[in-house]
Design a protein around this motif. Structure first.
Motif, PDB file in Angstrom:
ATOM      1  N   ASP A   1       7.738  -3.984   9.404  1.00  0.00           N
ATOM      2  CA  ASP A   1       6.822  -3.098   8.687  1.00  0.00           C
ATOM      3  C   ASP A   1       5.365  -3.518   8.891  1.00  0.00           C
ATOM      4  OD1 ASP A   1       6.809  -0.773   7.235  1.00  0.00           O
ATOM      5  OD2 ASP A   1       6.486  -1.824   5.336  1.00  0.00           O
ATOM      6  N   GLU A   2       5.176  -4.813   9.062  1.00  0.00           N
ATOM      7  CA  GLU A   2       3.823  -5.345   9.267  1.00  0.00           C
ATOM      8  C   GLU A   2       3.220  -4.743  10.544  1.00  0.00           C
ATOM      9  OE1 GLU A   2       2.747  -8.003   6.865  1.00  0.00           O
ATOM     10  OE2 GLU A   2       1.001  -6.963   7.640  1.00  0.00           O
ATOM     11  N   VAL A   3       4.003  -4.726  11.613  1.00  0.00           N
ATOM     12  CA  VAL A   3       3.504  -4.172  12.875  1.00  0.00           C
ATOM     13  C   VAL A   3       3.420  -2.640  12.780  1.00  0.00           C
ATOM     14  CG1 VAL A   3       3.935  -4.006  15.364  1.00  0.00           C
ATOM     15  CG2 VAL A   3       4.454  -6.111  14.156  1.00  0.00           C
ATOM     16  N   ALA A   4       4.440  -2.047  12.129  1.00  0.00           N
ATOM     17  CA  ALA A   4       4.478  -0.584  12.026  1.00  0.00           C
ATOM     18  C   ALA A   4       3.280  -0.043  11.236  1.00  0.00           C
ATOM     19  CB  ALA A   4       5.778  -0.149  11.365  1.00  0.00           C
ATOM     20  N   HIS A   5       2.769  -0.841  10.290  1.00  0.00           N
ATOM     21  CA  HIS A   5       1.645  -0.385   9.468  1.00  0.00           C
ATOM     22  C   HIS A   5       0.455   0.065  10.326  1.00  0.00           C
ATOM     23  CE1 HIS A   5      -1.478  -0.368   6.353  1.00  0.00           C
ATOM     24  NE2 HIS A   5      -2.221  -0.974   7.247  1.00  0.00           N
ATOM     25  N   GLY A   6       0.159  -0.743  11.344  1.00  0.00           N
ATOM     26  CA  GLY A   6      -0.977  -0.428  12.204  1.00  0.00           C
ATOM     27  C   GLY A   6      -0.765   0.874  12.963  1.00  0.00           C
ATOM     28  N   VAL A   7       0.466   1.090  13.426  1.00  0.00           N
ATOM     29  CA  VAL A   7       0.760   2.311  14.195  1.00  0.00           C
ATOM     30  C   VAL A   7       0.684   3.525  13.260  1.00  0.00           C
ATOM     31  CG1 VAL A   7       2.305   3.289  15.937  1.00  0.00           C
ATOM     32  CG2 VAL A   7       2.407   0.847  15.436  1.00  0.00           C
ATOM     33  N   ARG A   8       1.232   3.365  12.053  1.00  0.00           N
ATOM     34  CA  ARG A   8       1.188   4.478  11.089  1.00  0.00           C
ATOM     35  C   ARG A   8      -0.259   4.823  10.739  1.00  0.00           C
ATOM     36  NH1 ARG A   8       5.986   2.309   8.639  1.00  0.00           N
ATOM     37  NH2 ARG A   8       4.722   0.957   7.339  1.00  0.00           N
ATOM     38  N   ALA A   9      -1.099   3.768  10.613  1.00  0.00           N
ATOM     39  CA  ALA A   9      -2.498   4.001  10.244  1.00  0.00           C
ATOM     40  C   ALA A   9      -3.219   4.848  11.283  1.00  0.00           C
ATOM     41  CB  ALA A   9      -3.212   2.670  10.052  1.00  0.00           C
ATOM     42  N   LEU A  10      -2.675   4.827  12.510  1.00  0.00           N
ATOM     43  CA  LEU A  10      -3.281   5.650  13.568  1.00  0.00           C
ATOM     44  C   LEU A  10      -2.713   7.065  13.593  1.00  0.00           C
ATOM     45  CD1 LEU A  10      -3.233   2.922  16.337  1.00  0.00           C
ATOM     46  CD2 LEU A  10      -5.254   3.793  15.180  1.00  0.00           C
ATOM     47  N   ARG A  11      -1.886   7.390  12.583  1.00  0.00           N
ATOM     48  CA  ARG A  11      -1.299   8.736  12.422  1.00  0.00           C
ATOM     49  C   ARG A  11      -0.421   9.122  13.622  1.00  0.00           C
ATOM     50  NH1 ARG A  11      -4.449  11.868   8.501  1.00  0.00           N
ATOM     51  NH2 ARG A  11      -6.174  10.608   7.789  1.00  0.00           N
ATOM     52  N   LYS A  12       0.323   8.148  14.118  1.00  0.00           N
ATOM     53  CA  LYS A  12       1.257   8.433  15.213  1.00  0.00           C
ATOM     54  C   LYS A  12       2.544   9.021  14.629  1.00  0.00           C
ATOM     55  CE  LYS A  12      -0.983   6.511  18.775  1.00  0.00           C
ATOM     56  NZ  LYS A  12      -0.866   5.174  19.275  1.00  0.00           N
ATOM     57  N   PRO A  13       3.318   9.835  15.423  1.00  0.00           N
ATOM     58  CA  PRO A  13       4.593  10.361  14.917  1.00  0.00           C
ATOM     59  C   PRO A  13       5.573   9.232  14.598  1.00  0.00           C
ATOM     60  CG  PRO A  13       4.027  11.291  17.067  1.00  0.00           C
ATOM     61  CD  PRO A  13       3.004  10.263  16.772  1.00  0.00           C
ATOM     62  N   MET A  14       6.493   9.489  13.666  1.00  0.00           N
ATOM     63  CA  MET A  14       7.413   8.457  13.188  1.00  0.00           C
ATOM     64  C   MET A  14       8.198   7.799  14.324  1.00  0.00           C
ATOM     65  SD  MET A  14       6.996   7.732  10.164  1.00  0.00           S
ATOM     66  CE  MET A  14       8.411   6.713   9.837  1.00  0.00           C
ATOM     67  N   ALA A  15       8.659   8.626  15.275  1.00  0.00           N
ATOM     68  CA  ALA A  15       9.457   8.086  16.385  1.00  0.00           C
ATOM     69  C   ALA A  15       8.626   7.086  17.185  1.00  0.00           C
ATOM     70  CB  ALA A  15       9.916   9.228  17.281  1.00  0.00           C
ATOM     71  N   GLU A  16       7.359   7.433  17.372  1.00  0.00           N
ATOM     72  CA  GLU A  16       6.481   6.548  18.143  1.00  0.00           C
ATOM     73  C   GLU A  16       6.184   5.254  17.380  1.00  0.00           C
ATOM     74  OE1 GLU A  16       2.230   6.692  20.389  1.00  0.00           O
ATOM     75  OE2 GLU A  16       3.126   8.614  19.863  1.00  0.00           O
ATOM     76  N   VAL A  17       6.104   5.381  16.046  1.00  0.00           N
ATOM     77  CA  VAL A  17       5.858   4.188  15.205  1.00  0.00           C
ATOM     78  C   VAL A  17       6.960   3.168  15.476  1.00  0.00           C
ATOM     79  CG1 VAL A  17       5.797   3.324  12.827  1.00  0.00           C
ATOM     80  CG2 VAL A  17       4.612   5.451  13.395  1.00  0.00           C
ATOM     81  N   ALA A  18       8.226   3.647  15.415  1.00  0.00           N
ATOM     82  CA  ALA A  18       9.361   2.728  15.577  1.00  0.00           C
ATOM     83  C   ALA A  18       9.386   2.112  16.967  1.00  0.00           C
ATOM     84  CB  ALA A  18      10.658   3.495  15.310  1.00  0.00           C
ATOM     85  N   THR A  19       9.200   2.927  18.005  1.00  0.00           N
ATOM     86  CA  THR A  19       9.301   2.374  19.366  1.00  0.00           C
ATOM     87  C   THR A  19       8.136   1.429  19.668  1.00  0.00           C
ATOM     88  OG1 THR A  19       8.246   4.375  20.165  1.00  0.00           O
ATOM     89  CG2 THR A  19      10.640   4.264  20.407  1.00  0.00           C
ATOM     90  N   THR A  20       6.926   1.781  19.203  1.00  0.00           N
ATOM     91  CA  THR A  20       5.764   0.912  19.465  1.00  0.00           C
ATOM     92  C   THR A  20       5.939  -0.432  18.758  1.00  0.00           C
ATOM     93  OG1 THR A  20       4.413   2.904  19.505  1.00  0.00           O
ATOM     94  CG2 THR A  20       3.230   0.820  19.420  1.00  0.00           C
ATOM     95  N   ALA A  21       6.395  -0.377  17.498  1.00  0.00           N
ATOM     96  CA  ALA A  21       6.561  -1.618  16.741  1.00  0.00           C
ATOM     97  C   ALA A  21       7.626  -2.496  17.390  1.00  0.00           C
ATOM     98  CB  ALA A  21       6.943  -1.294  15.295  1.00  0.00           C
ATOM     99  N   GLU A  22       8.720  -1.881  17.823  1.00  0.00           N
ATOM    100  CA  GLU A  22       9.786  -2.666  18.451  1.00  0.00           C
ATOM    101  C   GLU A  22       9.281  -3.307  19.751  1.00  0.00           C
ATOM    102  OE1 GLU A  22      13.549  -0.681  19.033  1.00  0.00           O
ATOM    103  OE2 GLU A  22      14.215  -2.248  20.426  1.00  0.00           O
ATOM    104  N   ALA A  23       8.575  -2.512  20.542  1.00  0.00           N
ATOM    105  CA  ALA A  23       8.069  -3.048  21.817  1.00  0.00           C
ATOM    106  C   ALA A  23       7.123  -4.222  21.565  1.00  0.00           C
ATOM    107  CB  ALA A  23       7.353  -1.941  22.581  1.00  0.00           C
TER     108      ALA A  23
END
Lengths: 260, 586
Positions: B417-439
């Motif tokens: 969730d810590e990594v995902a927070h940054g992606v979400r803050a950029l208003r990326k789609p949910m699917a992209e949030v998960a894949t970016t955080a995992e990568a």
């Protein structure tokens, strides 16, 4: 980068520096009683002038240093004055009309007086803080029967306040940089940021407290009911006389001007 | 309080007998069947990688664990013949004094004098006895000039010396130093070990130092206990450790191998006979074969007559600078000027270190570069954006900032969730949030820790997570404040190699650091900040040839640079390069 809040004691040789903490405490309490019980604008101005004059003449601190301290409470004093004026209901001719409500002369002066009280109290507090070594205060209070285990808390608070303030500033900046812009409205963001700040500060403070408790334990803190003080607080006669005079002056002021 | 002179009444100052300790609610023991014996008057080193149980062992010896903070123990841990498991901390403290890692966390008084006498006052010593002990330790720890100073006016090294002095004043026969230099700059580290060496020379105090960076301390100690994963991996003299386990120190156990030892071992591999393997230090004369030194006599003389050019590193290219600072000045509201007229150009793809003494303005400067502070005068332009006009979102895509304490940046309850927070803050789609955080987590090797709370990671993992959180915006550059701070060799190396990989992707990497080994090994350009101004801009090699500047900036050359200057008259930045110079390679 440490926070720049300078409320610390500084070594000196002024009248207040030589006066023992208890005598200064007596002066502060006596003057506070008088300030808190004076609701007249002229009297409050006089008390502010007296407490400011004593602070500037007897503590050896610069006006700039007092201004830096008073500035911290000024916003609170102004908001207290405005709130007071809004809540007080005193009949009389209206002098200021606003869409919210109309104000009479008494309502405005009473609100202003409340604000001034706060500034006068700030002068008293600062003259005490700037000239009293917390170690001496702890020792003086211990001599009056309170355990040093509790009184040393004052010293600890002064040691850790700057660390906590600096850390809060860094955490706030660290969270701000992770925000990357608005994903929620400013109020929500503010509340969430406050929650994150508190979690981080509490977690780190607990860890710090654990280390500090160990360090103090190792140094035998709390091991015995009493402790030696390397430097004995000096009970300087002129300082004690000043304390007695301040109590006398408070009583005289109250009687002569019928405070309130 | 017993005198240190009574120490010899006991066979061992500290003795562990098959000591095992479990933290509360943990199935796996933190310390496993630990056995060792430290004799009175010895200087012992307890070394080991981060998380090997070194600090826990100290707290167990002091009776804080398992006593005060619970946990479960088996076996025994004795301090001067008495079990620490059956005595309260305040009683054990008569025998064992401890100095912790962070000076800020253990000082409980406002002035140097108050802090030193605090323990003596608690033990109800007479004023004359307190005065005499105070005078003694002020001299021993070279603190006399600081006696009346507020602790806030002191540097980290000075504060740590105050902490040591306050323990020495108690005359504890055993002094336990728990990573006393891991939070300090190189000058502070030198001050602390110099003080410890003086204590050792002038008293029979048993000293136990817990440390993972053993470069400075290994030459001083008589005895090494190596803890790896909670168990004793080695127990014996330092020479024996280097003879039998030297190759395993960095690669298997994540410890910093002393550079002098590294050089000697590399020379041995090249067929040079080294009779005595050095334990560390920065001098080559005691162990380097005389013929090698004589062979470089001419180079030393030539180098003395030809000091390296003092010209700044050439960073001018046809391209517009990626980061441009012009006449930057920053003052607090009170008028205190922290940064004065700084001008600077940085190209994309540079790797830069910002160094200087504590309080020089390094962190303030970097906060100005990322827009966390706004200039009083002048301008900062990053990737074409003026920091005082761009939004945090815009700036976040250009430049990232990683704070010294990773915990300051954490805001979520799990690593993922810590990594995902940054992606979400950029208003990326949910699917992209998960894949970016995992990568991002897979790239830094934290995917398997994704469900952990960020606060429960090791120091090295926290640091990598804080970097990953800032990289989700794919910025062109990153600034790290003290990236190797408090980390063992393995964690520090992993992080710096990751930074190198980012740099190879043409991203700019800037590190604020006190770690001179990092400066020597990884960066191409060094900025020295003193008193809020940049006083040097050039290569590490040029910097290390300027003794006056190094002194003013309170910097100390890494041992390999000192050794290469002594032997060849010119600095080598790595042990491999120094060996190459000595043997005339290339």
């Amino acid at each position: 980068m440490a926070a720049r809040v300078d409320l610390a004691y500084r070594e000196g040789t002024s009248f207040f520096h030589r006066t023992d903490p208890m005598s200064k405490l007596v002066y502060v309490i006596a003057a506070s009683v008088l300030i808190i019980n004076s609701f007249n604008l002229v009297k409050q101005f006089s008390l502010l002038a007296i407490s400011a004059a004593i602070a500037l003449l007897l503590t050896g601190q610069s006006p700039q240093r007092y201004w830096a301290g008073v500035k911290l409470v000024l916003a609170l004093a102004v908001s207290l004055g405005i709130t007071g004026a809004l809540l007080i209901d005193k009949p009389g001719p209206v002098v200021v009309a606003t869409p919210l409500r109309n104000f009479t002369y008494r309502e405005l002066t009473d609100g202003f007086t409340m604000g001034l009280q706060f500034v006068s109290l700030a002068f008293l507090a600062l003259s005490f803080v700037y000239t009293t070594h917390p170690r001496d205060l702890s020792q003086a209070v211990s001599k009056w029967g309170m355990s040093y285990r509790y009184t040393h808390g004052m010293v600890l608070a002064l040691v850790f306040l700057p660390i906590l303030l600096a850390e809060a500033g860094n955490v706030e900046k660290a969270h701000r940089i992770r925000d990357f812009g608005a994903t929620m409205n400013p109020l929500q963001r503010r509340l969430q940021s406050l929650r994150h700040l508190m979690v981080t500060l509490v977690a780190r403070s607990l860890r710090r407290a654990e280390t500090l408790a160990c360090a103090m334990d190792v140094k035998g803190f709390g091991m015995a009911p009493h402790r030696t003080y390397f430097k004995e607080v000096e009970w300087w006669r002129p300082g004690q006389v000043f304390a007695v005079l301040s109590v006398g002056a408070t009583i005289a002021f109250a009687l002569l001007f019928n405070t309130g | 309080m017993p005198s240190s002179r009574e120490a010899d009444a006991y066979a061992y100052a500290v003795e562990a007998k098959s000591f095992t300790y479990w933290h509360p609610r943990r199935e796996v023991a933190t310390l496993k069947q630990v056995s060792f014996r430290i004799r009175p008057g010895e200087f012992a080193l307890i070394a080991g990688p981060s998380g090997s149980g070194k600090s826990t062992l100290g707290l167990c010896a002091l009776g804080v664990r398992p006593g005060l903070l619970l946990g479960r123990a088996e076996g025994d841990l004795l301090v001067r013949g008495s079990s620490s498991l059956r005595r309260p901390t305040c009683k054990i403290a008569d025998d064992l004094g401890i100095v912790f890692q962070s000076p800020d966390d253990q000082i409980s008084n406002l002035t140097v004098e108050d802090e030193i006498v605090f323990g003596l006052e608690n033990h109800q010593l007479t004023r004359s006895e307190i005065a005499s002990r105070l005078e003694e330790v002020l001299d021993l720890c070279r603190l006399r000039v600081y006696r009346k100073r507020s602790v806030w006016e002191l540097s980290g090294g000075e504060k740590q010396r105050v902490a040591i002095a306050s323990m020495l004043a108690l005359k504890s026969p055993v002094l336990w130093l728990d990573e006393p230099t891991s939070n300090l700059d190189s000058a502070g580290e030198y001050q602390v070990w110099d003080t410890v060496e003086r204590i050792r020379r002038s008293s029979d105090t048993t000293i136990i130092a817990v440390q993972h960076n053993i470069d400075h301390v290994l030459p001083l100690v008589d005895h090494v206990v190596l803890l790896v994963d909670g168990a004793v991996a080695f127990d014996g003299p330092p020479a024996e450790l280097l003879r039998t386990h030297r190759w395993r120190l960095p690669s298997d156990w994540g410890l910093w191998l002393p550079q002098a030892t590294d050089v000697a071992m590399r020379l041995q591999d090249r067929g040079i006979a080294i009779t005595t393997l050095p334990h560390g230090g920065a001098a080559v004369a005691p162990w380097l074969p005389t013929e090698l030194l004589q062979h470089h006599e001419g180079s030393r003389v030539a180098a003395k007559n030809n000091e390296p050019s003092a010209e700044p590193a050439d960073s001018t290219t046809a391209e517009a600078p990626w980061l441009e600072v012009k006449d930057l000045t920053f003052s607090y509201g009170s008028g205190t000027r922290l940064i004065s007229n700084v001008s600077l150009s940085v190209q994309r793809g540079e790797m830069i270190a910002i160094v200087g003494p504590n309080g020089a303005g390094k962190s303030t400067l970097t906060m100005l570069l990322v827009g966390l502070l706004q200039p009083t005068r002048g301008s900062v332009v990053v990737g074409g954006l003026r920091t005082n006009r761009a939004s945090p979102a815009e700036l976040g895509r250009k430049i990232a900032y990683v704070f010294q304490y990773p915990e300051h940046q954490f805001i979520a309850n799990t690593v993922l969730d810590e990594v995902a927070h940054g992606v979400r803050a950029l208003r990326k789609p949910m699917a992209e949030v998960a894949t970016t955080a995992e990568a991002a987590l897979r790239r830094i090797g934290l995917w398997e820790w994704r469900d952990r709370h960020p606060f429960n990671l090791s120091m090295g993992q926290k640091r990598r997570l804080s970097v990953a959180c800032m990289l989700v915006t794919e910025p062109d550059g990153i600034i790290l404040d003290e990236p190797t701070f408090g980390q063992d060799w393995l964690s520090a190396t992993q992080l710096m190699r990751f930074m190198q990989s980012l740099n190879q992707e043409n991203r700019t990497v800037m590190v604020v650091t006190h770690d001179m080994r990092l400066v020597a090994e990884y960066v191409s350009r060094v900025l020295v900040v003193v008193g809020g101004a940049i006083v040097f801009d050039g290569s590490a090699e040029q910097l290390f040839c300027k003794p006056d500047l190094l002194k003013a900036a309170q910097l100390i050359q890494p041992p390999v640079v000192q050794m290469s200057l002594e032997a060849c008259g010119r600095p080598s930045l790595t042990t491999a390069a120094f060996v190459g110079s000595l043997l005339g390679d290339g």
